[in-house]
Design an enzyme around this catalytic site. Structure first.
Site, short mmCIF file in Angstrom:
data_model
loop_
_atom_site.label_atom_id
_atom_site.label_comp_id
_atom_site.label_asym_id
_atom_site.label_seq_id
_atom_site.Cartn_x
_atom_site.Cartn_y
_atom_site.Cartn_z
N LYS A 1 30.94 -78.38 -96.99
CA LYS A 1 31.13 -77.72 -98.29
C LYS A 1 29.87 -77.90 -99.14
CE LYS A 1 34.38 -77.90 -102.17
NZ LYS A 1 35.66 -78.44 -102.64
N GLU B 1 26.12 -87.78 -92.99
CA GLU B 1 26.46 -87.73 -91.56
C GLU B 1 26.22 -86.34 -91.00
OE1 GLU B 1 28.31 -88.95 -93.98
OE2 GLU B 1 29.50 -90.69 -93.33
N GLY C 1 38.26 -80.21 -99.52
CA GLY C 1 37.90 -80.40 -98.11
C GLY C 1 39.11 -80.56 -97.21
N ARG C 2 40.05 -81.41 -97.63
CA ARG C 2 41.21 -81.68 -96.77
C ARG C 2 42.23 -80.55 -96.78
NH1 ARG C 2 40.50 -84.63 -101.06
NH2 ARG C 2 42.05 -84.89 -102.70
N GLU D 1 44.00 -89.45 -98.97
CA GLU D 1 42.92 -89.06 -99.87
C GLU D 1 43.49 -88.36 -101.11
OE1 GLU D 1 39.38 -87.73 -97.77
OE2 GLU D 1 38.92 -86.42 -99.44
N HIS E 1 55.50 -97.30 -76.01
CA HIS E 1 55.12 -98.40 -75.12
C HIS E 1 54.16 -99.36 -75.80
CE1 HIS E 1 57.06 -96.44 -71.67
NE2 HIS E 1 56.80 -95.36 -72.40
N LYS F 1 29.92 -91.94 -100.16
CA LYS F 1 28.78 -91.11 -99.76
C LYS F 1 27.47 -91.69 -100.28
CE LYS F 1 31.15 -86.73 -99.09
NZ LYS F 1 31.15 -85.28 -99.25
C1 G6Q Z 1 38.00 -83.95 -98.40
C2 G6Q Z 1 36.92 -84.84 -98.77
C3 G6Q Z 1 35.98 -85.19 -97.65
C4 G6Q Z 1 34.96 -84.10 -97.33
C5 G6Q Z 1 33.87 -84.70 -96.45
C6 G6Q Z 1 32.85 -83.67 -96.03
O1 G6Q Z 1 38.84 -83.55 -99.16
O2 G6Q Z 1 36.28 -84.41 -99.89
O3 G6Q Z 1 36.65 -85.56 -96.49
O4 G6Q Z 1 35.59 -83.03 -96.72
O5 G6Q Z 1 33.25 -85.76 -97.13
O6 G6Q Z 1 32.24 -83.10 -97.13
P1 G6Q Z 1 31.33 -81.83 -96.96
O7 G6Q Z 1 32.16 -80.73 -96.43
O8 G6Q Z 1 30.76 -81.54 -98.30
O9 G6Q Z 1 30.26 -82.21 -95.96
#
Ligand code: G6Q
Length: 545
Positions: free
Chosen positions: A210, A216, A271-272, A357, A388, A508
């Site tokens: 986003k 990462e 994001g989620r 989250e 199990h 982050k």
């Molecule tokens: C989701 C969070 C988090 C996010 C990641 C990736 O709701 O905000 O999991 O999706 O940190 O972020 P970017 O899409 O900006 O790389």
């Protein structure tokens, strides 16, 4: 709606629940079923393709009435309506919360700052469809003219867990001639293992971020570019092997991806909550645009139900309220999500992020510290594997662990009599958890005296069971929307903002300071606490030993 000055725990509805809890807390499910033998026939809801049995919970019809009254008092319906109306209910980020717009129908209208966002959603969906069809048909080729056979999604958190979960869930609907991989961890072995057997000439990277600044993802994206160019040579190859999903066109261009190959979304998609946006591009390549749209239709059907059904018949609301009953009254700390489907192997991790989250918050929407429990710890794995392993603790441990069991009547692939065996387990576990096995029953089995106590199952462990005919794209959409709105309901009752994630934002930034210190050649001491300093010094020594 509750006046913000009135804390939910100070309302008569909360107090009534508290008193009711004291009255029924010790009732056993054996007794509840004995007193109300038709519980299984009455305590259920059927919405879209999902059948929801909540009879094996430690509650009575009165509990549901009181929980419904609590939701009404908390203003769940008003907040829901505000979300659907595009109001900026994400108060700390001053954003609308409109994942529901991602699955809207073309003639719907949802306004944000006076602009209808629905047409933009469909423009992106159409652009995704054209692109995916080209990749799937072979019309889109790699730089050397070879067909794309491998798709690697590079993203993390919300830009990884959703497409990863859904691509696995819908593997049976995917193009089996293609390979789909997901790279998220900055641990280089994640990238290495995802690509070690792939040919760069046939590999397409989808950089899903986003913000397009996440450490990462950007590190993995640069590694991917180096990996591809090591074989393809020419910078011009990037345009054929890299596309982006982002809201940040400037950063995408800076990375070298042609913004014509960028698929956008909006700040009103968290994001989620984003895998049904362009973040699901890898999924759409896998299953094709038609199946993707069918999944969106499933989401939409559940959205419509959530939007219109009264609280007492509203599946996401009832699911959320039952969670509140255990979380806030019984003091349960966790929720186990147990899908009896190997295709749903990543569902618990996906729900873990969605719930933890969203509702892992300790201040309310006005910024005051909350003095009641909020989001539960979510965990789980597919059945029957967990049986199990950790089910022992659920059956006979000292903790109360509510469980959601999820299963399907028909397998996607018929393999012998596996489905009946799987389903027998899906049904047997909630039964055993609810009713247990008494001392008398154990003794009647002729169990040696020294084992009797250890082989007694107290039972009274609460479970929900969700059953559908078959795991299809549409049903997956329904299931995910169900939990999204469940999370919404709980956040609304707790009066927290389920749509920000400042804890993630902090994460982050934290490592950024330490990165240069790890490779410092001088003996300078980093300015941290003594524990972190000692670990940094040890790492410096070991990394070059
Ligand atoms: C989701 C969070 C988090 C996010 C990641 C990736 O709701 O905000 O999991 O999706 O940190 O972020 P970017 O899409 O900006 O790389």
């Amino acid at each position: 709606m509750t006046d913000p000055a009135t804390r939910i725990v100070d309302t008569p509805e909360w107090r009534a629940l508290k008193a009711h809890f004291e009255a029924i807390r010790d009732l056993h499910l054996r007794m509840l079923f004995a007193e109300q033998p038709n519980r299984g026939e009455t305590m259920n809801l059927e919405v879209c393709d999902l059948y929801f049995d909540y009879s094996k919970n430690r509650l009575t019809p009165e509990t549901i009435d009181l929980l419904v009254a609590l939701a009404r008092r908390a203003g769940v319906e008003q907040l829901r309506d505000a979300m659907f109306a595009g109001e900026k209910i994400n108060v700390t980020e001053q954003r609308a919360v409109l994942h529901v717009a991602l699955r809207s129908e073309t003639n719907d209208e949802i306004l944000v700052d006076g602009v209808n966002v629905v047409p933009e959603v469909h423009v992106v969906l159409n652009k995704m469809s054209v692109f995916c069809n080209r990749v799937r048909s072979g019309a889109w080729t790699g730089y050397t003219g070879k067909r794309i056979r491998n798709v690697v999604n590079v993203g993390i958190g919300g830009s990884d867990l959703g497409p990863r979960m859904a691509t696995t869930a819908l593997a049976d609907f995917s193009d089996r001639s293609m390979t789909f991989r997901f790279v998220s961890n900055v641990d280089g072995t994640d990238f290495f293992e995802a690509t070690r057997d792939l040919d760069p000439e046939e590999t397409l990277f989808i950089i899903a971020s986003k913000t397009f600044t996440t450490l990462e993802t950007m590190t993995n994206a640069r590694t991917a570019r180096d990996w591809a160019l090591a074989k393809l040579g020419d910078e011009a190859a990037v345009a054929k092997h890299f596309v982006a999903v982002s809201t940040n066109a400037a950063e995408v261009a800076k990375f070298g991806i042609d913004t014509a190959n960028m698929f956008g979304f909006w700040d009103w998609v968290g994001g989620r909550y984003s895998y049904d946006s362009a973040i699901g591009l890898s999924l759409m390549v896998a299953i094709g645009p038609d199946a993707f749209r069918d999944m969106l239709a499933g989401f939409h059907a559940m959205d419509e139900h959530f939007k219109t059904a009264p609280i007492e018949a509203n599946l996401p609301m009832i699911l959320g309220l039952i969670g509140i009953w255990y979380n806030n009254f019984f003091g349960a700390e966790t929720l186990a999500v147990l899908p009896y489907s190997q295709y749903l192997a990543h569902l618990p991790a996906y729900f873990q992020q969605l719930e933890m989250e969203s509702n892992g918050k300790s201040v309310d929407r006005e910024g005051n510290r909350v003095e009641w429990q909020t989001g539960a710890i979510v965990w789980g794995q597919p059945g029957t594997n967990g049986q199990h392993a950790y089910y022992q603790l659920i059956h006979q441990g000292t903790k109360l662990i509510p469980c959601d069991f999820i299963g399907f009547a028909q397998p996607n692939e018929v393999v012998g009599d596996h489905q009946d065996l799987l389903t027998a387990n899906l049904l047997a576990q909630p039964e055993a958890l609810a009713f247990g096995k008494t001392r008398e029953e154990v003794e009647a089995e002729g169990v040696p005296a020294h084992q009797v106590a250890a082989r007694v199952f107290e039972g009274n462990h609460p479970t929900n069971t969700i059953m559908a005919t078959k795991l299809t794209p549409n049903v997956l959409g329904q299931l995910i929307a169900l939990y999204e709105h469940k999370v919404f309901t709980q956040g609304a009752v707790w009066n927290i903002n389920s749509f920000d994630q400042w804890g993630v934002e902090l994460g982050k930034k934290l490592a950024q300071n330490i990165v240069p210190e790890l490779s410092a050649v001088d003996e300078s001491l980093p300015a941290h606490d003594s524990s972190t300093n000692t670990l940094i010094r040890r790492y410096r020594r070991l990394r070059s030993s």
